[in-house]
Design an enzyme around this catalytic site. Sequence first.
Site, PDB file in Angstrom:
ATOM      1  N   SER A 108       0.860  -1.184   0.000  1.00 51.73           N
ATOM      2  CA  SER A 108       0.000   0.000   0.000  1.00 51.73           C
ATOM      3  C   SER A 108       0.897   1.235   0.000  1.00 51.73           C
ATOM      4  O   SER A 108       1.726   1.404   0.888  1.00 51.73           O
ATOM      5  CB  SER A 108      -0.878  -0.047   1.252  1.00 51.73           C
ATOM      6  OG  SER A 108      -1.654   1.112   1.365  1.00 51.73           O
ATOM      7  N   LYS A 139      -0.958  -0.903  -4.481  1.00 51.85           N
ATOM      8  CA  LYS A 139      -2.184  -0.161  -4.141  1.00 51.85           C
ATOM      9  C   LYS A 139      -1.802   1.279  -3.868  1.00 51.85           C
ATOM     10  O   LYS A 139      -0.906   1.543  -3.063  1.00 51.85           O
ATOM     11  CB  LYS A 139      -2.826  -0.811  -2.912  1.00 51.85           C
ATOM     12  CG  LYS A 139      -3.797   0.059  -2.138  1.00 51.85           C
ATOM     13  CD  LYS A 139      -4.536  -0.754  -1.079  1.00 51.85           C
ATOM     14  CE  LYS A 139      -4.723   0.015   0.219  1.00 51.85           C
ATOM     15  NZ  LYS A 139      -5.377  -0.804   1.274  1.00 51.85           N
ATOM     16  N   LYS A 153      -2.942   4.960  -2.486  1.00 54.46           N
ATOM     17  CA  LYS A 153      -3.925   5.719  -1.720  1.00 54.46           C
ATOM     18  C   LYS A 153      -4.329   6.915  -2.578  1.00 54.46           C
ATOM     19  O   LYS A 153      -3.458   7.556  -3.201  1.00 54.46           O
ATOM     20  CB  LYS A 153      -3.303   6.198  -0.409  1.00 54.46           C
ATOM     21  CG  LYS A 153      -3.033   5.074   0.577  1.00 54.46           C
ATOM     22  CD  LYS A 153      -4.326   4.553   1.172  1.00 54.46           C
ATOM     23  CE  LYS A 153      -4.063   3.581   2.305  1.00 54.46           C
ATOM     24  NZ  LYS A 153      -5.321   3.038   2.873  1.00 54.46           N
ATOM     25  N   ASP A 165      -7.140   2.962  -3.118  1.00 59.00           N
ATOM     26  CA  ASP A 165      -7.894   2.973  -1.853  1.00 59.00           C
ATOM     27  C   ASP A 165      -8.160   4.422  -1.457  1.00 59.00           C
ATOM     28  O   ASP A 165      -7.225   5.203  -1.278  1.00 59.00           O
ATOM     29  CB  ASP A 165      -7.080   2.276  -0.759  1.00 59.00           C
ATOM     30  CG  ASP A 165      -7.822   2.158   0.566  1.00 59.00           C
ATOM     31  OD1 ASP A 165      -9.009   2.545   0.636  1.00 59.00           O
ATOM     32  OD2 ASP A 165      -7.205   1.668   1.542  1.00 59.00           O
ATOM     33  N   GLU A 196     -11.091   0.713  -3.641  1.00 56.27           N
ATOM     34  CA  GLU A 196     -11.430   0.359  -2.267  1.00 56.27           C
ATOM     35  C   GLU A 196     -12.061   1.538  -1.532  1.00 56.27           C
ATOM     36  O   GLU A 196     -11.514   2.643  -1.550  1.00 56.27           O
ATOM     37  CB  GLU A 196     -10.133  -0.086  -1.574  1.00 56.27           C
ATOM     38  CG  GLU A 196     -10.278  -0.516  -0.127  1.00 56.27           C
ATOM     39  CD  GLU A 196      -8.913  -0.931   0.470  1.00 56.27           C
ATOM     40  OE1 GLU A 196      -7.922  -1.108  -0.286  1.00 56.27           O
ATOM     41  OE2 GLU A 196      -8.843  -1.068   1.710  1.00 56.27           O
ATOM     42  N   ASP A 204     -13.815  -1.880   2.608  1.00 51.41           N
ATOM     43  CA  ASP A 204     -12.942  -2.083   3.766  1.00 51.41           C
ATOM     44  C   ASP A 204     -13.736  -1.607   4.990  1.00 51.41           C
ATOM     45  O   ASP A 204     -14.437  -2.402   5.635  1.00 51.41           O
ATOM     46  CB  ASP A 204     -11.638  -1.288   3.542  1.00 51.41           C
ATOM     47  CG  ASP A 204     -10.686  -1.263   4.735  1.00 51.41           C
ATOM     48  OD1 ASP A 204     -11.041  -1.775   5.800  1.00 51.41           O
ATOM     49  OD2 ASP A 204      -9.562  -0.714   4.616  1.00 51.41           O
ATOM     50  N   LYS A 226      -9.960  -7.397   7.462  1.00 49.93           N
ATOM     51  CA  LYS A 226      -8.975  -7.115   8.518  1.00 49.93           C
ATOM     52  C   LYS A 226      -9.550  -7.663   9.816  1.00 49.93           C
ATOM     53  O   LYS A 226     -10.569  -7.167  10.303  1.00 49.93           O
ATOM     54  CB  LYS A 226      -8.770  -5.606   8.680  1.00 49.93           C
ATOM     55  CG  LYS A 226      -8.109  -4.907   7.503  1.00 49.93           C
ATOM     56  CD  LYS A 226      -8.113  -3.401   7.722  1.00 49.93           C
ATOM     57  CE  LYS A 226      -7.424  -2.675   6.571  1.00 49.93           C
ATOM     58  NZ  LYS A 226      -7.699  -1.222   6.597  1.00 49.93           N
ATOM     59  N   GLY A 253      -4.268  -4.588   5.974  1.00 44.84           N
ATOM     60  CA  GLY A 253      -3.284  -4.379   7.029  1.00 44.84           C
ATOM     61  C   GLY A 253      -3.489  -3.031   7.666  1.00 44.84           C
ATOM     62  O   GLY A 253      -4.182  -2.169   7.115  1.00 44.84           O
TER      63      GLY A 253
HETATM   64  O1  OSB Z   1      -7.271   1.441   4.510  1.00 51.96           O
HETATM   65  O2  OSB Z   1      -6.149  -0.299   4.188  1.00 51.96           O
HETATM   66  C1  OSB Z   1      -6.286   0.774   4.760  1.00 51.96           C
HETATM   67  C2  OSB Z   1      -3.186   1.541   6.875  1.00 51.96           C
HETATM   68  C3  OSB Z   1      -3.771   2.097   7.984  1.00 51.96           C
HETATM   69  C4  OSB Z   1      -5.127   2.255   8.021  1.00 51.96           C
HETATM   70  C5  OSB Z   1      -5.923   1.849   6.945  1.00 51.96           C
HETATM   71  C6  OSB Z   1      -5.350   1.265   5.828  1.00 51.96           C
HETATM   72  C7  OSB Z   1      -3.951   1.146   5.776  1.00 51.96           C
HETATM   73  C8  OSB Z   1      -3.226   0.637   4.628  1.00 51.96           C
HETATM   74  C9  OSB Z   1      -1.848   0.077   4.852  1.00 51.96           C
HETATM   75  O3  OSB Z   1      -3.637   0.696   3.490  1.00 51.96           O
HETATM   76  C10 OSB Z   1      -1.859  -1.391   4.882  1.00 51.96           C
HETATM   77  C11 OSB Z   1      -0.584  -1.975   5.435  1.00 51.96           C
HETATM   78  O4  OSB Z   1       0.390  -2.047   4.704  1.00 51.96           O
HETATM   79  O5  OSB Z   1      -0.580  -2.392   6.604  1.00 51.96           O
HETATM   80 MG    MG Z   2      -8.447   0.392   3.069  1.00 49.52          MG
END
Ligand code: OSB
Ligand code: MG
Length: 373
Positions: free
Chosen positions: A139, A165, A167, A192, A217, A242, A266, A294
């Site tokens: 991510s 992915k 953001k 995402d 996402e 999510d 998650k 994650g």
């Molecule tokens: O939305 O998936 C998410 C990290 C913190 C809070 C929300 C998210 C995320 C990530 C990172 O996208 C995922 C990771 O590498 O742990």
């Molecule tokens: Mg997410």
Amino acid sequence: MSRGLEVDEIELRRVQMPLVSPFRTSFGVTTVREALLVRVRTPEADGWGECVADAEPRYSSEHLAGAEQAISDFLVPALSGLAEVTVAAALEAWSVFDGHLMAKAALEAALLDADLRARGRSLGEELGAVRTEVDCGVSVGIMDSIPELLDQVGGYLSAGYRRIKLKIQPGWDVEPVRAVREKYGDIPLQVDANTAYRRFDTSHLARLDDFDLLLIEQPLPERDLLGHQHLAGALRTPICLDESITSAADAAQAIALGVCSVVNIKAGRVGGLLEAKRIHDVCQAHGVPVWCGGMLESGVGRAANLALAALPGFTLPGDTSASERYYTRDLTTPFVMVDGRLSVPSGPGIGVSPDPDVLTEHTTHVVHLEGPR
Ligand code: OSB
Ligand code: MG
């Protein structure tokens, strides 16, 4: 778990772990991850769980101090009323408390780990893992500029990540996606938004259809299922949820209503590993692919995520990245990616334990609670 656990003590430990680089999302930036670790001490073994709540309630309504208080004031005392402390009985007892899913998940994970270690059984076996290694995605946060983004993505591709992915948020979406597609071609790519868009952004989001993304996402707010349903009808890009999915019942409803065609699971967000498995089962029964999300976990939470990601319905690479993507020194033996994959721990329980010295170095405070009597 058949017989009850003899819990002598429950330790709640707050840690601060500096990230190798700041991680920016539409809801804020993290430079130091603050986490809460739960240790369940029993005569046979210590069980470990990691709470995924953030210091501030931005990603969800939960936050670390609240989770810590929920554990010490409600979840642990509720264990005292049980004839036998089992994971199933604990979950049942906690069901009278509304919400606090991240707090429940952390204590559930620690109880389950203690029990599995005592029985010499791995978490993967317990959950129904069908593979010994899982494909890794990564991510990538919102960056200050496109060249910096391209550098970071290039680094992750060279490291072997099997899916990227990005953001996104209003003002950082079509252009970064276009730039990554132009520079890196036909890589597995998804985005995402962490709820950053609104229904009136539909035609703008439809511009992402040009880039053959695996999915988008959580474009809209957590509660806006109807908005996601409309968006699913307007976009070619598959919608993945999510934040909106906090239980198997949520997943069943979202699928029945045609709100999403992929789910990010998650365990920490849905109240625990057992509920995460139920979400997996519901999605699998409906032919909906899932992947393991994650929350920047240390090795403790990462180990559990890997066991979950080894279930058969996890057919897409998850945000299960190597330790070095997050931390210079992880709390556990680092998870090292080989050929774009991480091994699923095979030892008892989550299969790893925090290094006492690293743990002490990162700890900001510790609370000891007496086990249920
Ligand atoms: O939305 O998936 C998410 C990290 C913190 C809070 C929300 C998210 C995320 C990530 C990172 O996208 C995922 C990771 O590498 O742990
Ligand atoms: Mg997410």
